[in-house]
Design a protein around this motif. Structure first.
Motif, mmCIF file in Angstrom:
data_model
loop_
_atom_site.group_PDB
_atom_site.id
_atom_site.type_symbol
_atom_site.label_atom_id
_atom_site.label_comp_id
_atom_site.label_asym_id
_atom_site.label_seq_id
_atom_site.Cartn_x
_atom_site.Cartn_y
_atom_site.Cartn_z
ATOM 1 N N ARG A 165 0.805 -1.223 0.000
ATOM 2 C CA ARG A 165 0.000 0.000 0.000
ATOM 3 C C ARG A 165 0.839 1.275 0.000
ATOM 4 N NH1 ARG A 165 -3.226 0.265 5.644
ATOM 5 N NH2 ARG A 165 -3.858 2.260 4.729
ATOM 6 N N SER A 171 -0.965 1.361 -3.562
ATOM 7 C CA SER A 171 -1.890 2.263 -2.886
ATOM 8 C C SER A 171 -3.220 2.324 -3.623
ATOM 9 C CB SER A 171 -1.274 3.660 -2.794
ATOM 10 O OG SER A 171 -2.171 4.570 -2.198
ATOM 11 N N PHE A 174 -4.984 -1.062 -3.096
ATOM 12 C CA PHE A 174 -5.471 -1.183 -1.715
ATOM 13 C C PHE A 174 -6.759 -0.387 -1.540
ATOM 14 C CE2 PHE A 174 -5.680 -0.257 2.803
ATOM 15 C CZ PHE A 174 -5.339 -1.481 3.378
#
Length: 351
Positions: A165, A171, A174
């Protein structure tokens, strides 16, 4: 007496370009729906132009090249198709359905693709390009929600463990996984969001739901807001009207992430986690609904608010599958013919 100065206006009929494909797609308000219709028509014309052998047997690379060519010529092909006549068109549509069945495609997929072809012909009739339809080509009977259990929360957490993440792509992934699980979003709802549709202060997200023409706000959890905020922070540069989730590969950097890409991302993570090779975004939605019903002892109203299903009866399929009612009934009946019991009774008879 001086003239009024008004100029007589006339329409040049030769300048009106009647594009059948454009007429079909313009009725679809959602970009994801237009994309889906286009893909389905490309699939149909791949079959029509290449025949059953290429459609069913050719390798993915070869097929991909032909599909790209079909997509370029889709407008011309659609207009040519309605010119071949009703009987020939019916024959091709019926053979197309049979070929899809032989390939083992799901009934929903077959019906959706047939629906796209039928819509094209109906539009052609409205435009007086033909005087017939494909109404006689029936779809397949679909059993709703055969398997809605999905995976457990612990299995889904294991999938998220494989996401870094703190990287740009991680990121993004996620944040998407968080929304798919916590908010029960569909792929089209997820990729249809722009940055402006995320309200961090009010902790909500504006989505365009299935079958809706207007967006609606859904509430986000603290973790959902944090996940999106972290993704946008790492992304750094973006405009409010840009897509919330974008492609990060070199060829398509910055473009709206497609539903197909979301499917591939989820499927790859599920495979890494050893969950299932056929696990996709919609299974996340099934899993979240089933997990909520399990945690609440069958709160159908809450599950309806989470999944945004219009019909409460739909959630009963989830609840029945969760309770494994068929398995329990079978177990009860199995007790009546258990081997041990039969053996004891047989001994008594032999005596």
């Amino acid at each position: 007496m001086a003239e009024s100065g008004l100029v007589r206006l006339e329409i040049d009929e030769s300048a009106v370009d009647v594009d059948l494909l454009r007429a079909v797609l313009v009725e679809k308000t959602k970009p994801s729906t237009r994309e889906g219709y286009t893909k389905d028509l490309v699939d149909f014309f791949l079959f029509v132009t290449q025949g059953e052998m290429v459609y069913g047997v050719e390798g993915p690379k070869r097929k991909s090249e032909i599909k790209a060519q079909v997509k370029v010529e889709l407008s011309r092909l659609s207009q040519s198709f309605v010119g071949i006549g009703r009987l020939k068109a019916l024959e091709l549509a019926a053979r197309y359905r049979e070929c899809m069945m032989q390939r083992g495609l799901q009934a929903n997929t077959i019906n959706r693709r047939l629906s796209a072809v039928k819509s094209m012909v109906r539009m052609a009739r409205r435009l007086e390009m033909c005087d017939w339809t494909l109404a006689e080509v029936d779809g397949l009977t679909v059993k709703p929600y055969r398997d809605t259990r999905g995976i457990t929360a612990s299995q889904f957490r294991l999938m998220m463990v494989f996401v870094n993440r703190f990287s740009l792509a991680g990121s993004r992934d996620f944040a998407m996984l968080t929304l798919l699980w916590e908010a029960g979003l569909r792929r089209s709802e997820l990729v249809g969001c722009d940055v402006r549709h995320f309200d961090s202060e009010q902790k909500r997200l504006s989505i365009l739901g299935k079958g809706r023409n207007e967006r609606e706000w859904i509430d986000l959890t603290e973790s959902g807001v944090l996940a999106i905020s972290e993704w946008l922070e790492l992304r750094e540069v973006y405009g409010l009207t840009e897509p919330l989730f974008i492609s990060l590969d070199r060829a398509n950097w910055g473009s709206r992430l497609s539903g197909t890409s979301v499917y591939r991302i989820v499927r790859a993570l599920a495979k890494k986690a050893g969950v299932s090779e056929n696990f996709g975004p919609h299974k996340v939605r099934h899993s979240g609904t089933t997990t909520y019903l399990e945690m609440t002892g069958g709160d159908l109203r809450g599950a309806q608010a989470y999944s945004r299903h219009a019909n409460l009866n739909t959630l009963k399929f989830y609840d029945d599958n969760r309770k494994q009612l068929q398995k329990k009934a079978s177990a009860k009946l199995a007790e009546t013919i258990s081997w041990q019991k039969n053996s004891d009774e047989s001994s008594e008879v032999r005596k």
